[in-house]
Design an enzyme around this catalytic site. Structure first.
Site, short mmCIF file in Angstrom:
data_model
loop_
_atom_site.label_atom_id
_atom_site.label_comp_id
_atom_site.label_asym_id
_atom_site.label_seq_id
_atom_site.Cartn_x
_atom_site.Cartn_y
_atom_site.Cartn_z
N GLY B 140 42.78 28.63 61.18
CA GLY B 140 41.52 27.96 61.64
C GLY B 140 42.18 26.97 62.67
O GLY B 140 42.41 27.37 63.83
N TRP B 165 33.55 31.92 59.90
CA TRP B 165 32.88 30.48 60.50
C TRP B 165 32.23 30.85 61.86
O TRP B 165 32.40 30.05 62.83
CB TRP B 165 33.60 29.27 60.47
CG TRP B 165 34.14 28.99 59.23
CD1 TRP B 165 35.66 29.30 58.83
CD2 TRP B 165 33.59 28.70 57.96
NE1 TRP B 165 36.07 28.81 57.60
CE2 TRP B 165 34.87 28.57 57.09
CE3 TRP B 165 32.15 28.38 57.71
CZ2 TRP B 165 34.41 28.19 55.83
CZ3 TRP B 165 32.04 27.86 56.36
CH2 TRP B 165 33.10 28.01 55.47
N ILE B 166 31.45 31.80 61.82
CA ILE B 166 31.18 32.33 63.27
C ILE B 166 29.55 32.04 63.54
O ILE B 166 28.59 32.74 63.04
CB ILE B 166 31.15 33.96 63.60
CG1 ILE B 166 32.92 34.21 63.33
CG2 ILE B 166 31.01 34.22 65.06
CD1 ILE B 166 33.92 33.49 63.97
N ALA B 245 32.74 23.92 75.11
CA ALA B 245 31.69 23.28 73.88
C ALA B 245 32.20 22.00 73.27
O ALA B 245 31.15 21.33 72.98
CB ALA B 245 32.12 24.54 72.79
N ARG B 271 10.03 -1.77 56.46
CA ARG B 271 10.33 -2.06 55.00
C ARG B 271 10.35 -3.56 54.87
O ARG B 271 11.10 -4.36 55.28
CB ARG B 271 11.72 -1.46 54.62
CG ARG B 271 12.15 -1.46 53.49
CD ARG B 271 11.33 -0.66 52.53
NE ARG B 271 11.75 -0.66 51.14
CZ ARG B 271 11.36 -0.24 50.05
NH1 ARG B 271 10.22 0.46 50.10
NH2 ARG B 271 11.80 -0.39 48.89
N ASP B 339 22.14 4.30 54.48
CA ASP B 339 22.44 3.27 53.85
C ASP B 339 21.24 2.46 54.03
O ASP B 339 20.60 1.96 53.19
CB ASP B 339 23.49 2.64 54.13
CG ASP B 339 24.03 1.31 53.53
OD1 ASP B 339 23.20 0.78 52.68
OD2 ASP B 339 24.99 0.71 53.36
N GLU B 366 35.44 23.20 66.12
CA GLU B 366 35.81 23.28 67.27
C GLU B 366 36.99 21.87 67.34
O GLU B 366 36.95 21.12 68.46
CB GLU B 366 34.67 22.61 68.31
CG GLU B 366 33.46 23.51 68.31
CD GLU B 366 33.08 24.50 69.33
OE1 GLU B 366 33.78 24.28 70.39
OE2 GLU B 366 32.21 25.04 69.39
N GLY B 367 38.13 22.33 66.78
CA GLY B 367 39.23 21.45 66.71
C GLY B 367 38.80 20.32 65.63
O GLY B 367 37.70 19.55 66.01
N ASP B 370 41.38 15.68 63.07
CA ASP B 370 42.69 15.28 62.93
C ASP B 370 43.71 16.03 64.13
O ASP B 370 44.79 15.60 64.55
CB ASP B 370 43.65 15.77 61.66
CG ASP B 370 42.96 14.94 60.57
OD1 ASP B 370 42.45 13.72 60.95
OD2 ASP B 370 43.14 14.95 59.38
#
Lengths: 306, 390, 251
Positions: B140, B165-166, B245, B271, B339, B366-367, B370
């Site tokens: 990866g 993961w395409i 991308a 609310r 939240d 896409e990277g 980290d």
């Protein structure tokens, strides 16, 4: 001051809004002459209190609605003061054409009128009110039910004039009112049901009322999720349609925050719910604490009287 | 209520008329076609074909590419398109990113004239869908050690290996696949009917549910010799696609965050608790102010990066910073919005939980977050810290 | 055949309208859009062009900001764009004279517009212009198509709808149309960018704008609605219905 009133007529004769036009004319100190296009409703117009003259304008052109032809036929009978017509589709169009013919200003859809002449009207779909003054000669159309009607008991002189004009519009085909239901996203009045309706079959009561007042029928998510018979297209709320009709009638809808998100900006909200603590009453202009079984028949009856 | 995008620093005033018109066109389309249908699409786990047709008709696929029927828009306009699409759903933006930046771009930049003429006009109209095969089950963040191989068999290339993961894989008409030929990474165009090629869909995702994710499997897959991209060798090929991308993602994340902010603000104002809208309480205001602050900074990053892309003065590290930061804050904004919505925040009535789950993917695709830090670390220190070797 | 479509840029119907110093504060309007009924008119004009050819000219009377709306119209296929720069004319007769002069100059023999604009909610422009250009007026239509030398339009009638025929020159005002305005695409946007907008003044059109007998006194926010009223039992239905009619004026 001469006021020429262009009567609003129906196939049956005079539309009751005409009395309101007369009432408004008298209130600004006018002496009203009523023109009845097509000669319809002259007797009724003559009986409106305060009317000085009624002229039935008869001509072939009045058999088809062509605002240009109607205006051409009516224009010679209009005096130099103020022209008043109803803010209805035909009244607006004819008054606008006459104003253009005479080169005088026109103010449409007034909701208030004072001697002077001071005109009040809504702009930006009612999000602001505009007050302006205008001097005669001018044309003004008035919103129905915004003015007090003149009473009955008048006995104005009725005359008839034959006056026609070339008609440029020909009706080729009349199409009866489609029975298909309005979409909630487009309707000016919406009546919505929630799970409090108990059974999807009971939505027929909402349909009946909707038909009477030209409303669309909506539903809460609870109703849509519970009953397959109620399609998602009817859903009003966070994940349904966001609507801003003039009138929203919520029946058996408790008013979850997701429902309120879709309808709280409606101009007027009526809530019918048997639970006096239902949150829907928090946003309602008029709340009725009652079961739908009791309230809907009464509503139907009252609306029928209008 | 009509959607009013958060634009605290009036980025709008920096746009050209054309950019604004493109943005408004996509924004209207998202309002009309995506928002009313996205929950169903997620529930069913499909990317409705109608969306592909519309994206093609609008003419926004491959937005910044010029020629071969492509739109030739500015990178700012491309960014705005990504922003608006991801305001709808990350899956829709992913579709457009993969088609434009990962499938069309390599053909446009590295392809032969024949390849460009053959593929690009049909891809920009959405008639053909493309996908991009780089990541493998075991490689990866470290694509350089990929296993997928191409062999020159004289008349054809033979591909063997698997990609994972395409995005768009199963629905794609063609795949741009990166494989090693004699030890060097090269790009190949594989068409859906090529023998030995299959693209099974991966299921069971809790994220990007309206997006198609697939494996690409090559078992003695034979492809004609004219399908190799002639003009690139090595990791530069896939990395230049990823740069584009990732640039789009830096804008897309802003769109997702704007959507969450807008929902949270509206909810907080309507609310009522303890007799007052929760928006009137300091802790809620603090959250909203934090969201506004971070989104505004992200917008400025994306806009300035777009200017640099249009001027050609960017470096890949600029993109790493924007992708990493903007996705990171968008995810935090989504969680904070969830939240503010209290229990209602987990419902499909509101977009926040869906954006939150989507952004978890966006954070590591896409990277990963980290890896982008390591790219910046290398930039700052001159020392690469990806591997143990120097 | 030349097709003219009269457009007006108005605050988006979802935009908040605020009043400051007795006037609606236009600078506070968050979004300006093409008036919704005008959008239906524009879509119908595009369909007339597709079916029978002819150039479409879009004409607006308004300030410089309205050029954006004209460019939007060009992006969906309008050929020529005219901005009549108004000097703050509010009198309907003046607006009509300017629009009519521009229509005449364009040589169009069919004119389409919305039944009323979403800001002034007037509805005088269409009928007024039709008179000034000597065209027949068909109001409140939802669709129109060419037949022979004339047109067939569908309009509302007291009993439903009716199909009417009319010959050129004619003007149609649109109620909600049968088809929404098409979405532009990138190609259209790129072309629109290059399209010139012809800006004209009342002098260019040879129209003398006199003084108006209408004078605006004030704008104000709508009256604050009274707090919600709650009634017990179904017996209260007649009271509520009466209030809806007389107080709220919505039925």
């Amino acid at each position: 001051m001469d006021v020429t009133i262009i009567a609003e007529t129906t196939v049956d004769g005079l539309h009751p809004v005409t009395s309101q036009l007369v009432g408004a004319a008298i209130a600004i100190g006018g002496t009203p002459t009523v023109l009845c296009p097509g000669g319809l409703g002259t007797t009724a117009a003559a009986s409106i209190s305060g009317v000085s003259k009624v002229i039935g304008v008869e001509g072939d052109c009045f058999n088809t609605f062509d605002s240009g032809a109607w205006a051409t036929a009516l224009n010679p009978l209009v005096s130099d003061g103020v022209i008043i017509a109803a803010s209805a589709p035909s009244g607006r169009e004819v008054a606008a054409q006459i104003a253009a013919m005479r080169g005088i200003p026109i103010i449409q859809d007034a909701t208030g009128l004072e001697a002077g002449i001071t005109v009040t009207r809504g702009i930006y779909s009612g999000k602001a009110i505009e007050i302006s003054t205008v001097t005669a000669p001018c044309a003004i159309t008035l919103r129905a039910n915004a003015f007090d009607a003149a009473g009955g008991g008048g006995s104005a002189v009725v005359s008839t004039v034959n006056q026609s004009a070339d008609v440029a519009v020909a009706v080729r085909e009349a199409i009866a009112k489609a029975s298909e239901r309005l979409d909630v996203a487009e309707a000016d009045i919406i009546i919505s049901g929630g799970r409090g309706m108990g059974d999807p079959a009971n939505f027929s009561h909402l349909n009946d009322i909707a038909d009477m007042i030209g409303a669309a029928v909506g539903a809460s998510r609870a109703a849509v999720d519970t009953w397959g018979e109620i399609p998602h297209g009817m859903q009003v709320g966070q994940t349904g349609k966001t609507v801003t009709p003039s009138l929203y009638i919520a029946v058996g809808i408790s008013g979850a925050i997701q429902h309120l998100a879709g309808m709280r900006t409606s101009k007027y909200i009526v809530a019918i719910n048997k639970d006096p603590d239902a949150p829907i009453f928090g946003v309602a202009d008029y709340g009725i604490v009652a079961t739908w079984e009791a309230a809907l028949p009464a509503l139907k009856e009252e609306l029928g009287k209008l | 209520m009509a959607y009013e995008a958060l634009d605290f620093y009036d980025i709008d005033s920096l746009l050209t008329d054309e950019e604004r018109m493109v943005r408004d066109m996509v924004r209207d389309w998202v309002d009309e076609k995506i928002l009313p249908n996205i929950e169903k699409a997620c529930h069913d786990g499909v990317f409705p074909d109608e969306w592909r047709v519309d994206l093609g008709e609008m003419g926004i696929l491959g937005a910044p590419l010029e020629g071969y029927g492509c739109p030739g828009l500015s990178y700012i306009a491309y960014g705005l398109i990504c922003q608006e699409l991801e305001r709808g759903d990350s899956g829709v933006r992913s579709f457009a990113s993969v088609q434009g930046s990962l499938a069309m771009y390599p053909i446009w930049d590295f392809g032969s004239e024949e390849q460009k003429n053959h593929y690009l006009p049909k891809m920009t109209t959405g008639e053909w869908i493309g996908c991009f095969g780089l990541t493998e089950p075991d490689y990866g963040s470290n694509p350089g050690d990929m296993i997928t191989r191409a062999e020159d068999k004289g008349d054809y290339y033979l591909l063997n290996g698997a990609k994972m993961w395409i995005t768009n894989g199963t629905i794609a008409d063609l795949a741009v696949v990166w494989a090693k030929l004699d030890g060097v990474i090269r790009g190949f165009i594989v068409e859906k009917d090529d023998p030995g090629f299959t693209a099974p869909e991966m299921t069971g995702k809790h994220s990007l549910k309206a997006s198609v994710t697939s494996e690409l499997v090559f078992q003695d897959c034979k492809i004609p010799k004219d399908r190799m991209l002639p003009h690139v060798k090595g990791l530069k090929g896939p990395f230049s696609c990823l740069n584009n991308a990732r640039y789009g993602i830096s804008w897309g994340a802003v769109g997702a965050a704007q959507s969450c902010f807008s929902s949270a603000r509206e909810y907080a104002l309507s609310r009522i608790q303890f007799d007052h809208p929760i928006a009137s309480f300091q802790l809620v205001q603090n959250k909203l102010a934090w969201m506004l602050r971070e989104i505004t900074k992200a917008q400025l990053l994306a806009y300035h990066l777009g200017k640099k892309k249009d001027e050609g003065t960017w470096i890949p590290e600029h993109i790493s910073l924007a992708k990493m930061n903007n996705v990171d804050i968008a995810l935090d904004v989504a969680r904070m919005a969830r939240d503010i919505h209290g229990a209602n925040g987990i419902l499909d009535e509101y977009p926040v939980m869906r954006h939150m789950a989507n952004l978890e993917s966006v954070k590591t695709y896409e990277g990963t977050h980290d890896i982008h830090n390591l790219i910046l670390g290398r930039y700052i220190t001159g020392i690469q810290a990806f591997t143990r070797e120097s | 055949m030349g097709i003219a479509v009269l457009l007006k840029q108005v605050p988006d119907t979802t935009a908040k309208i605020s009043v400051s110093g007795d006037r609606v504060d236009e600078t506070a309007v968050s979004k300006w859009s093409m008036s919704p009924y005008d959008e239906y008119a524009l879509e119908a004009a595009l369909q007339l062009k597709e079916a029978g050819g002819g150039d479409i000219v879009a004409i607006t009377c308004g300030p410089i900001r309205a050029t954006k709306m004209l460019t939007d119209a060009a992006a969906v296929g309008v050929d020529n764009l005219i901005l009549i720069q108004d000097e703050g004319v509010t009198d309907s007769t003046h607006v009509q004279s300017l629009l009519a002069a521009a229509v005449k100059r364009s040589g169009s023999d069919v004119v389409l517009c919305g039944k009323q604009a979403a800001d002034t909610n007037g509805g005088s422009t269409g009928p007024g212009v039709s008179h000034l250009i000597g065209a027949a007026c068909v109001g409140m239509i939802s669709e129109v198509y060419a037949e022979g030398d004339g047109f067939i339009a569908l309009r509302a009638s007291p009993t439903g709808n009716e199909r009417v025929e009319v010959s050129r020159p004619c003007l149609f005002t649109f109620d909600k149309g049968a088809t929404e305005l098409r979405r532009p695409n990138v190609r259209g946007i790129m072309m629109a960018k290059k399209k010139q907008i012809e800006t004209v003044t009342s002098d260019d059109l040879g129209v003398a704008i006199g003084t108006s007998s209408v004078s605006l006194q004030s704008h104000s926010p709508p009256p604050v609605k009274p707090p919600g009223q709650k009634f017990e039992g179904a017996d209260s239905v007649p009271v509520v219905v009466a209030k809806l009619r007389d107080e709220a004026n919505v039925i």
